[in-house]
Write a protein that holds these residues in place. Sequence first.
Motif, PDB file in Angstrom:
ATOM      1  N   CYS A 233       0.832  -1.206   0.000  1.00 54.69           N
ATOM      2  CA  CYS A 233       0.000   0.000   0.000  1.00 54.69           C
ATOM      3  C   CYS A 233       0.864   1.252   0.000  1.00 54.69           C
ATOM      4  O   CYS A 233       0.513   2.257  -0.625  1.00 54.69           O
ATOM      5  N   ALA A 234       1.986   1.199   0.700  1.00 57.92           N
ATOM      6  CA  ALA A 234       2.865   2.370   0.759  1.00 57.92           C
ATOM      7  C   ALA A 234       3.380   2.742  -0.627  1.00 57.92           C
ATOM      8  O   ALA A 234       3.307   3.901  -1.036  1.00 57.92           O
ATOM      9  N   VAL A 235       3.896   1.749  -1.367  1.00 62.47           N
ATOM     10  CA  VAL A 235       4.455   2.059  -2.677  1.00 62.47           C
ATOM     11  C   VAL A 235       3.369   2.398  -3.693  1.00 62.47           C
ATOM     12  O   VAL A 235       3.625   3.094  -4.673  1.00 62.47           O
ATOM     13  N   MET A 236       2.129   1.946  -3.436  1.00 62.65           N
ATOM     14  CA  MET A 236       1.030   2.268  -4.328  1.00 62.65           C
ATOM     15  C   MET A 236       0.396   3.613  -4.004  1.00 62.65           C
ATOM     16  O   MET A 236      -0.520   4.056  -4.697  1.00 62.65           O
ATOM     17  N   GLY A 237       0.843   4.252  -2.941  1.00 66.47           N
ATOM     18  CA  GLY A 237       0.336   5.581  -2.622  1.00 66.47           C
ATOM     19  C   GLY A 237      -0.165   5.764  -1.210  1.00 66.47           C
ATOM     20  O   GLY A 237      -0.632   6.842  -0.855  1.00 66.47           O
ATOM     21  N   GLY A 238      -0.072   4.739  -0.375  1.00 68.51           N
ATOM     22  CA  GLY A 238      -0.567   4.839   0.996  1.00 68.51           C
ATOM     23  C   GLY A 238       0.144   5.901   1.810  1.00 68.51           C
ATOM     24  O   GLY A 238      -0.492   6.623   2.592  1.00 68.51           O
ATOM     25  N   ASP A 239       1.459   6.006   1.659  1.00 69.97           N
ATOM     26  CA  ASP A 239       2.205   7.025   2.405  1.00 69.97           C
ATOM     27  C   ASP A 239       1.726   8.430   2.028  1.00 69.97           C
ATOM     28  O   ASP A 239       1.556   9.296   2.899  1.00 69.97           O
ATOM     29  N   ALA A 240       1.511   8.651   0.740  1.00 69.84           N
ATOM     30  CA  ALA A 240       1.047   9.966   0.291  1.00 69.84           C
ATOM     31  C   ALA A 240      -0.348  10.261   0.817  1.00 69.84           C
ATOM     32  O   ALA A 240      -0.647  11.392   1.227  1.00 69.84           O
ATOM     33  N   ILE A 241      -1.207   9.244   0.837  1.00 66.16           N
ATOM     34  CA  ILE A 241      -2.561   9.429   1.372  1.00 66.16           C
ATOM     35  C   ILE A 241      -2.496   9.824   2.842  1.00 66.16           C
ATOM     36  O   ILE A 241      -3.158  10.772   3.281  1.00 66.16           O
ATOM     37  N   PHE A 242      -1.688   9.113   3.614  1.00 67.14           N
ATOM     38  CA  PHE A 242      -1.605   9.384   5.051  1.00 67.14           C
ATOM     39  C   PHE A 242      -1.059  10.789   5.316  1.00 67.14           C
ATOM     40  O   PHE A 242      -1.588  11.530   6.159  1.00 67.14           O
ATOM     41  N   GLU A 243      -0.037  11.185   4.582  1.00 75.66           N
ATOM     42  CA  GLU A 243       0.540  12.515   4.776  1.00 75.66           C
ATOM     43  C   GLU A 243      -0.471  13.610   4.432  1.00 75.66           C
ATOM     44  O   GLU A 243      -0.606  14.600   5.153  1.00 75.66           O
ATOM     45  N   GLU A 244      -1.188  13.431   3.334  1.00 79.59           N
ATOM     46  CA  GLU A 244      -2.136  14.472   2.934  1.00 79.59           C
ATOM     47  C   GLU A 244      -3.340  14.530   3.873  1.00 79.59           C
ATOM     48  O   GLU A 244      -3.882  15.606   4.123  1.00 79.59           O
ATOM     49  N   LEU A 245      -3.760  13.385   4.400  1.00 76.33           N
ATOM     50  CA  LEU A 245      -4.866  13.399   5.349  1.00 76.33           C
ATOM     51  C   LEU A 245      -4.468  14.094   6.656  1.00 76.33           C
ATOM     52  O   LEU A 245      -5.276  14.808   7.257  1.00 76.33           O
ATOM     53  N   GLN A 246      -3.236  13.888   7.086  1.00 78.77           N
ATOM     54  CA  GLN A 246      -2.783  14.584   8.293  1.00 78.77           C
ATOM     55  C   GLN A 246      -2.850  16.095   8.097  1.00 78.77           C
ATOM     56  O   GLN A 246      -3.331  16.828   8.974  1.00 78.77           O
ATOM     57  N   GLU A 247      -2.376  16.546   6.953  1.00 70.97           N
ATOM     58  CA  GLU A 247      -2.403  17.982   6.682  1.00 70.97           C
ATOM     59  C   GLU A 247      -3.841  18.481   6.490  1.00 70.97           C
ATOM     60  O   GLU A 247      -4.209  19.548   7.002  1.00 70.97           O
ATOM     61  N   HIS A 248      -4.649  17.699   5.795  1.00 66.94           N
ATOM     62  CA  HIS A 248      -6.023  18.104   5.503  1.00 66.94           C
ATOM     63  C   HIS A 248      -6.868  18.196   6.772  1.00 66.94           C
ATOM     64  O   HIS A 248      -7.682  19.120   6.929  1.00 66.94           O
ATOM     65  N   LEU A 249      -6.665  17.246   7.689  1.00 66.67           N
ATOM     66  CA  LEU A 249      -7.457  17.199   8.912  1.00 66.67           C
ATOM     67  C   LEU A 249      -6.818  17.984  10.057  1.00 66.67           C
ATOM     68  O   LEU A 249      -7.484  18.279  11.056  1.00 66.67           O
ATOM     69  N   GLY A 250      -5.535  18.282   9.930  1.00 61.74           N
ATOM     70  CA  GLY A 250      -4.839  18.991  10.999  1.00 61.74           C
ATOM     71  C   GLY A 250      -4.596  18.149  12.229  1.00 61.74           C
ATOM     72  O   GLY A 250      -4.578  18.660  13.353  1.00 61.74           O
ATOM     73  N   VAL A 251      -4.403  16.842  12.040  1.00 65.67           N
ATOM     74  CA  VAL A 251      -4.142  15.933  13.157  1.00 65.67           C
ATOM     75  C   VAL A 251      -2.965  15.033  12.816  1.00 65.67           C
ATOM     76  O   VAL A 251      -2.604  14.873  11.646  1.00 65.67           O
ATOM     77  N   GLY A 252      -2.379  14.446  13.845  1.00 62.82           N
ATOM     78  CA  GLY A 252      -1.314  13.481  13.656  1.00 62.82           C
ATOM     79  C   GLY A 252      -1.820  12.066  13.843  1.00 62.82           C
ATOM     80  O   GLY A 252      -3.021  11.828  14.022  1.00 62.82           O
ATOM     81  N   ASN A 253      -0.919  11.122  13.815  1.00 56.01           N
ATOM     82  CA  ASN A 253      -1.284   9.716  13.973  1.00 56.01           C
ATOM     83  C   ASN A 253      -1.942   9.477  15.331  1.00 56.01           C
ATOM     84  O   ASN A 253      -1.417   9.862  16.373  1.00 56.01           O
ATOM     85  N   GLY A 254      -3.105   8.848  15.315  1.00 58.59           N
ATOM     86  CA  GLY A 254      -3.813   8.548  16.549  1.00 58.59           C
ATOM     87  C   GLY A 254      -4.569   9.715  17.143  1.00 58.59           C
ATOM     88  O   GLY A 254      -5.136   9.590  18.235  1.00 58.59           O
ATOM     89  N   GLU A 255      -4.626  10.836  16.442  1.00 60.43           N
ATOM     90  CA  GLU A 255      -5.310  12.014  16.968  1.00 60.43           C
ATOM     91  C   GLU A 255      -6.697  12.169  16.334  1.00 60.43           C
ATOM     92  O   GLU A 255      -6.973  11.637  15.255  1.00 60.43           O
ATOM     93  N   THR A 256      -7.546  12.938  17.016  1.00 61.01           N
ATOM     94  CA  THR A 256      -8.936  13.101  16.608  1.00 61.01           C
ATOM     95  C   THR A 256      -9.214  14.557  16.254  1.00 61.01           C
ATOM     96  O   THR A 256      -8.706  15.465  16.915  1.00 61.01           O
ATOM     97  N   THR A 257     -10.016  14.748  15.222  1.00 66.25           N
ATOM     98  CA  THR A 257     -10.376  16.108  14.820  1.00 66.25           C
ATOM     99  C   THR A 257     -11.172  16.796  15.933  1.00 66.25           C
ATOM    100  O   THR A 257     -11.812  16.139  16.755  1.00 66.25           O
ATOM    101  N   GLY A 258     -11.149  18.122  15.940  1.00 68.35           N
ATOM    102  CA  GLY A 258     -11.787  18.891  16.996  1.00 68.35           C
ATOM    103  C   GLY A 258     -13.279  18.659  17.114  1.00 68.35           C
ATOM    104  O   GLY A 258     -13.850  18.824  18.197  1.00 68.35           O
TER     105      GLY A 258
END
Length: 290
Positions: free
Chosen positions: A109-134
């Motif tokens: 999944c990482a080489v198919m784009g999973g890493d990019a998805i995770f990074e962009e979701l962190q920026e989009h949601l403003g949260v880190g790993n294991g964190e919850t949106t406001g």
Amino acid sequence: MTTSPSERGVSLGMPELPAPAYPDDVRARLEADAREIISRYPDSRSALLPLLHLVQSEEGHVTRTGMRFCADVLGLTTAEVNAVATFYTMYRRRPSGDYQVGVCTNTLCAVMGGDAIFEELQEHLGVGNGETTGDGKVTLEHIECNAACDFAPVVMVNWEFFDNQTPDSAKRLVDDLRAGRPVSPTRGARLCTFKETARILAGFPDERPGAVEESGSAGPASLVGLRLARGEAAPARVVHPRDGGPHDEPQERKVHEPSPGEHLSSHDAPQDTSASDPSHPAGPVAEEGE
């Protein structure tokens, strides 16, 4: 010159107070559910896993009160319950969102784009790993493997699959979740909240009208091995060399052109768009065992 333990920053390790009990009405309701669960097992302690899902469905995570309840009804120590609750990642130990969004970042999944998805979701949601949106809607986490490599990259929400995702489709997905719009996974019934999912995992039926009928089955890419084991011939497919060099094909070997409804494995045909893009539908086109 001597210093006190507090001055040295040393904790004296004061024992934690016992967990509070559930209110009487909540405990009575949970005890009725617990009796039903325990009756399914010849040894009552075997019911611990579904009981942990049951208490998780009450508060959205496994609290000390929930573990005390499990220990009481099963005749276990809280240490025994805690050992199990901390071993399995499906049991949350702190408050989390209505929707657990897990992005697979394991190798494929990482080489198919999973890493990019995770990074962009962190920026989009403003949260880190294991964190919850406001707003308390989405908890984001990376997952080592969703066991769906044939549809990589995969995002899972409350344990339901969203196949062949891209950063853009994943952002649309979390936006829909936060806005309260109905969301359906690639291979399952429409989503319910994490608490509702926990109750289903405890062994109680999904009572939403039509939800069971919507569940679907495995996708075609997952059933290739089964069909080959049954002796069913797979359609011929010729993969050209990556370097684009010369390759002579016998006349009888024709390149398999997939039909519009056929869903290829991402191993063979990496998807530029995801299942959530209406112009590129994906998902099961055949029932398991056909």
